[in-house]
Scaffold this active site. Structure first.
Site, mmCIF file in Angstrom:
data_model
loop_
_atom_site.group_PDB
_atom_site.id
_atom_site.type_symbol
_atom_site.label_atom_id
_atom_site.label_comp_id
_atom_site.label_asym_id
_atom_site.label_seq_id
_atom_site.Cartn_x
_atom_site.Cartn_y
_atom_site.Cartn_z
ATOM 1 C CB SER A 207 -0.920 0.013 1.217
ATOM 2 O OG SER A 207 -1.708 -1.155 1.247
HETATM 3 N N1 SAH Z 1 -0.059 -4.987 4.148
HETATM 4 C C1 SAH Z 1 0.601 -5.342 2.915
HETATM 5 C C2 SAH Z 1 -0.233 -5.023 1.690
HETATM 6 C C3 SAH Z 1 -1.193 -6.074 1.482
HETATM 7 S S1 SAH Z 1 -2.133 -6.049 0.006
HETATM 8 C C4 SAH Z 1 1.966 -4.707 2.789
HETATM 9 O O1 SAH Z 1 2.313 -3.853 3.620
HETATM 10 O O2 SAH Z 1 2.696 -5.087 1.862
HETATM 11 C C5 SAH Z 1 -3.422 -7.110 0.557
HETATM 12 C C6 SAH Z 1 -3.025 -8.533 0.822
HETATM 13 O O3 SAH Z 1 -4.185 -9.204 1.318
HETATM 14 C C7 SAH Z 1 -2.569 -9.304 -0.407
HETATM 15 O O4 SAH Z 1 -1.293 -9.810 -0.189
HETATM 16 C C8 SAH Z 1 -3.624 -10.421 -0.528
HETATM 17 O O5 SAH Z 1 -3.079 -11.641 -0.994
HETATM 18 C C9 SAH Z 1 -4.114 -10.544 0.899
HETATM 19 N N2 SAH Z 1 -5.432 -11.159 1.080
HETATM 20 C C10 SAH Z 1 -6.562 -11.011 0.342
HETATM 21 N N3 SAH Z 1 -7.574 -11.740 0.872
HETATM 22 C C11 SAH Z 1 -7.064 -12.363 1.974
HETATM 23 C C12 SAH Z 1 -7.615 -13.248 2.948
HETATM 24 N N4 SAH Z 1 -8.895 -13.658 2.924
HETATM 25 N N5 SAH Z 1 -6.795 -13.687 3.939
HETATM 26 C C13 SAH Z 1 -5.494 -13.296 3.994
HETATM 27 N N6 SAH Z 1 -4.934 -12.466 3.105
HETATM 28 C C14 SAH Z 1 -5.710 -11.997 2.101
#
Ligand code: SAH
Length: 212
Positions: A62
């Protein structure tokens, strides 16, 4: 000062402080954690851009401001047990690990969880438990949590996560309504849930039992 340290200081002042982030613990943590470690070698030069960046598996790290807005809304003082959904690169996980005592973080992509584990080792974050799976159901065996951060957009605040929120606890989650997406903070007070709209936002979808 190294080039990355200078870029980090610039990010804290111009992307965060000037745009309303005023939690000094959050600003200090974001001034210390090396974002370049989490974006992959090919994108290090872009690490401090005012934008989300691709991290593989069609996911993104993000934008710095949105990470700060989530962390600030959790109102962490240190000592909390925190659940994070969507480890991604591990960047936000590393920040949480500095702001509190214990972090449980769930990622559905095993490949991303593996690289996040490497990045977190490089940053010596030791108070983190990484799990692979559908985080939309939370982690009932570790509940209750004083704070829950969801980094993927949900059709509504996932009920399982609300159940795992401790009394007085805070959850931050991007919620999709129609074409809009709103970063939302929810506080539990007994059986009441108070909800505050923080900012319009754009996240990848939460995929799972209580997601899309
Ligand atoms: N916080 C992260 C950004 C994450 S983007 C950072 O700092 O890099 C959102 C993430 O949520 C993605 O990696 C995606 O694979 C994950 N995601 C989506 N649905 C999910 C679920 N049900 N359980 C766990 N992770 C999930």
């Amino acid at each position: 000062m190294s080039d990355f340290a200078a870029q980090r200081a610039h990010m804290v002042e111009h992307q965060l402080r000037e745009r309303g982030i005023d939690d000094e613990r959050v600003l200090a943590a974001m001034g210390e954690v090396p974002r370049e470690t989490f974006v992959g070698e090919r994108r290090q030069e872009m690490a401090y851009a005012d934008a989300a960046l691709p991290i593989g598996s069609e996911q993104t790290i993000s934008q710095p401001w949105i990470v700060a807005a989530i962390l600030q809304a959790l109102e962490l003082k240190g000592g909390e047990r925190v659940l994070e959904i969507g480890t991604g690169s591990g960047y936000s996980t590393c920040l949480l690990a500095r702001l509190t005592d214990h972090v449980v973080s769930v990622e559905r992509h095993a490949g991303l969880a593996r690289s996040a584990a490497e990045h977190l080792r490089a940053c010596r974050a030791q108070n983190v438990e990484l799990m692979v799976g559908d985080g939309s159901r939370g982690v009932p065996g570790r509940a209750p949590f004083d704070a829950i951060a969801v980094h993927a957009a949900a059709p509504k605040p996932p009920p399982a996560l609300l159940e795992q929120l401790a009394e007085g606890g805070r959850m931050v989650v991007p919620v999709v309504t129609g074409k809009e997406e709103m970063l939302t903070a929810i506080r539990r007070r007994g059986t009441e849930l108070e909800s505050i709209a923080l900012s319009p936002c754009r996240f990848v979808p939460l995929i799972g039992a209580e997601g899309f």
